[in-house]
Scaffold this motif. Sequence first.
Motif, PDB file in Angstrom:
ATOM      1  N   LEU A 191       0.821  -1.134   0.008  1.00  0.00           N
ATOM      2  CA  LEU A 191      -0.046  -0.016  -0.157  1.00  0.00           C
ATOM      3  C   LEU A 191       0.756   1.334   0.034  1.00  0.00           C
ATOM      4  O   LEU A 191       0.665   2.062  -0.872  1.00  0.00           O
ATOM      5  CB  LEU A 191      -0.870  -0.132   1.131  1.00  0.00           C
ATOM      6  CG  LEU A 191      -2.155   0.719   1.073  1.00  0.00           C
ATOM      7  CD1 LEU A 191      -3.145  -0.207   0.084  1.00  0.00           C
ATOM      8  CD2 LEU A 191      -3.057   0.622   2.304  1.00  0.00           C
ATOM      9  N   PRO A 192       1.893   1.382   0.887  1.00  0.00           N
ATOM     10  CA  PRO A 192       2.570   2.749   0.921  1.00  0.00           C
ATOM     11  C   PRO A 192       3.325   2.980  -0.425  1.00  0.00           C
ATOM     12  O   PRO A 192       3.503   4.141  -0.595  1.00  0.00           O
ATOM     13  CB  PRO A 192       3.655   2.557   2.109  1.00  0.00           C
ATOM     14  CG  PRO A 192       3.101   1.474   2.876  1.00  0.00           C
ATOM     15  CD  PRO A 192       2.148   0.459   1.923  1.00  0.00           C
ATOM     16  N   THR A 193       3.732   1.856  -1.009  1.00  0.00           N
ATOM     17  CA  THR A 193       4.628   2.120  -2.161  1.00  0.00           C
ATOM     18  C   THR A 193       3.726   2.764  -3.302  1.00  0.00           C
ATOM     19  O   THR A 193       4.184   3.366  -4.247  1.00  0.00           O
ATOM     20  CB  THR A 193       5.204   0.807  -2.771  1.00  0.00           C
ATOM     21  OG1 THR A 193       5.993   0.194  -1.614  1.00  0.00           O
ATOM     22  CG2 THR A 193       5.927   0.941  -3.920  1.00  0.00           C
ATOM     23  N   VAL A 194       2.349   2.436  -3.360  1.00  0.00           N
ATOM     24  CA  VAL A 194       1.611   2.993  -4.470  1.00  0.00           C
ATOM     25  C   VAL A 194       0.822   4.157  -4.238  1.00  0.00           C
ATOM     26  O   VAL A 194       0.548   4.868  -4.948  1.00  0.00           O
ATOM     27  CB  VAL A 194       0.395   1.698  -4.711  1.00  0.00           C
ATOM     28  CG1 VAL A 194       0.897   0.506  -5.150  1.00  0.00           C
ATOM     29  CG2 VAL A 194      -0.605   1.740  -3.688  1.00  0.00           C
ATOM     30  N   THR A 195       0.759   4.761  -2.759  1.00  0.00           N
ATOM     31  CA  THR A 195       0.604   5.845  -2.547  1.00  0.00           C
ATOM     32  C   THR A 195       1.711   6.982  -2.706  1.00  0.00           C
ATOM     33  O   THR A 195       2.651   6.891  -2.744  1.00  0.00           O
ATOM     34  CB  THR A 195       0.211   5.987  -1.163  1.00  0.00           C
ATOM     35  OG1 THR A 195      -0.556   4.820  -0.709  1.00  0.00           O
ATOM     36  CG2 THR A 195      -0.716   7.015  -0.744  1.00  0.00           C
ATOM     37  N   SER A 196       0.905   8.154  -3.205  1.00  0.00           N
ATOM     38  CA  SER A 196       1.825   9.404  -3.896  1.00  0.00           C
ATOM     39  C   SER A 196       2.642   9.920  -2.597  1.00  0.00           C
ATOM     40  O   SER A 196       2.262   9.716  -1.443  1.00  0.00           O
ATOM     41  CB  SER A 196       1.088  10.435  -4.549  1.00  0.00           C
ATOM     42  OG  SER A 196       0.613  11.329  -3.414  1.00  0.00           O
TER      43      SER A 196
END
Lengths: 282, 306
Positions: free
Chosen positions: B125-130
């Motif tokens: 999740l954190p990797t895909v969030t801007s």
Amino acid sequence: MRQRLDMEKRSVWLQGLLYTVLVLYAVITLIPFLWALSASFKPLAEIISGSMNLIPRQFTFENYRQIFTQEPLFLRWLFNSVVIALSVTLLNLIFNSMAGYALARLRFRGRQFWFFLILAVLAVPSQVTLIPTFLILKSLGWLNSYQGMIVPAMINATFIFMMRQFFLNFPRELEEAAALDGLDRFKTFLYIVLPLAKPALAAQAIFVFMGSWNNFLLPVVILFDPEMFTLPLGLNTFKGQYISYWNYIMAASMVFTLPVLLLYAFFNRYFIQGVTFTGGKG
Amino acid sequence: MLSRKALPRTTQQHPRSTLNETATGYLFIAPTLLVLGIFTVLPIFLAIFLSLHRVQLLGEINYEFVGLRNFARLAEDGRVWIALKNTAEYVAIVVPTQTILALLLAVTLNAGIKGQRWWRIIYFLPTVTSSAVLTLIFMWIYNTNGLLNYGLNWIGLPTYNWLGDPAVALKGIMLMNIWSTAPFYMVIYLAALQDLPLSLYEAAAIDGANAWQRFFSITLPLLKPVTFFVVAMGIIGTFQLFDQAYIFSNGSGGPNNATLTVVLLIYQYVFRDLQMGYAAAIAFLLAMVIIVLTLIQRQMFGKEER
């Protein structure tokens, strides 16, 4: 399988330890998101009061209503981001596949030179080209415009390389059959090759879309009119304007994050596949 | 990553005239060559040109040749050294930490647990969030009255003014970035782990090697090429730190230059001080540092990376 081999030998407490580590890390991962989500449904007073409850005591949609109706530019930023990210993605899919296909399958003079040029370009750090790119866009009159955001980003050397690797392993018979049926190269590519490349295209689409959607450096450099801002920039000015209105900032952040989360959840399979494509397994 | 497949030695001739094939080939790569030419190759030459000139931006742009003076100036510029020091500190802490964490998570996930797919979704999740959204969320959590201090206080640890204290501002960005990028490298490790030859492990198990021994004498050595890739990507990525530092400090690199990174400094010289030539020289300095480090790393890992 190895997993099973390990399983037999593993004592119960080790199994317990594994799951504890996994759950702990999942909590560490999720808390910032849940926290932000929760704040986006709280009135400001509840946030300021310093209570640390995750579930809002006074649940409200007001923050969302506020950013959509009272912040006239918010929808515009959303629109800009969508237009730019979709165009960049579509163009990348077409051009990267075309280049990758040509480099893998077509015999033409200079092919190896261009292939090495693209590989070399992969290695150039983007900071070196940032300032000149700004000057070139300026002289084209493309600063502060959609095309300024789209055109420099409409190909990607990494994905050209990836597509080339993909097409190298592609069965040749289909194309030959198509050629016998009288399809020319372009039609073969469009009707036979591309549909079969769907998994590679999907992985690429997700990465390119997210890269564009989340991009911050290029818009900071070339967009200066608030009307033209993309969401990341808009959000940043939003922060300046509503410095302590964390309820609005969090609501806006959630709106910004939602499309990517949906995309990610929906295409999760291709996503992981895409990472392993780029994952140095060559 | 060049694979052996990069240049196929034998290729079938497609049953078509070569001229036709050449025309089609160029048609297919024309858009790529055009964009690459205008927005990568031309900028590289332009960057060299800029770095040798003083650029006057106000009114009409004009260029005054100054030779290597921009580069000479780098040595005396205190802010360049601060930015380099901050960036180096950031790289030195973030890259090893995120690599070890990624490996740890991947091994845990690969140990035959249930619902692997779901764990991966959560972790990723954190990797895909801007970065913009993540930075805002973390700025809020780092607030003096925020969640992090609340938690630290609760378990009896000292609290900090994460945003305003020069001693910890960069640490805050480090923490956030380790958290958000480790899962990306975790997936790369995970893919590699699933490709490891099973037979070696069976043989080792028969020889009586325990899990630790198998990890250190089989898994780690076999993962070396992947680790090379992860560390190289990590170095390149962390040296380019910009978004978080910019949002955190409103573009100033504050408090007291604590979050001033090299890319942020380049940005400031171009758009605040309007010194493009000098900024181009800093960009070259950064590129050199990245290239040299990658080469050193390649030496350290030996030549086995194909």
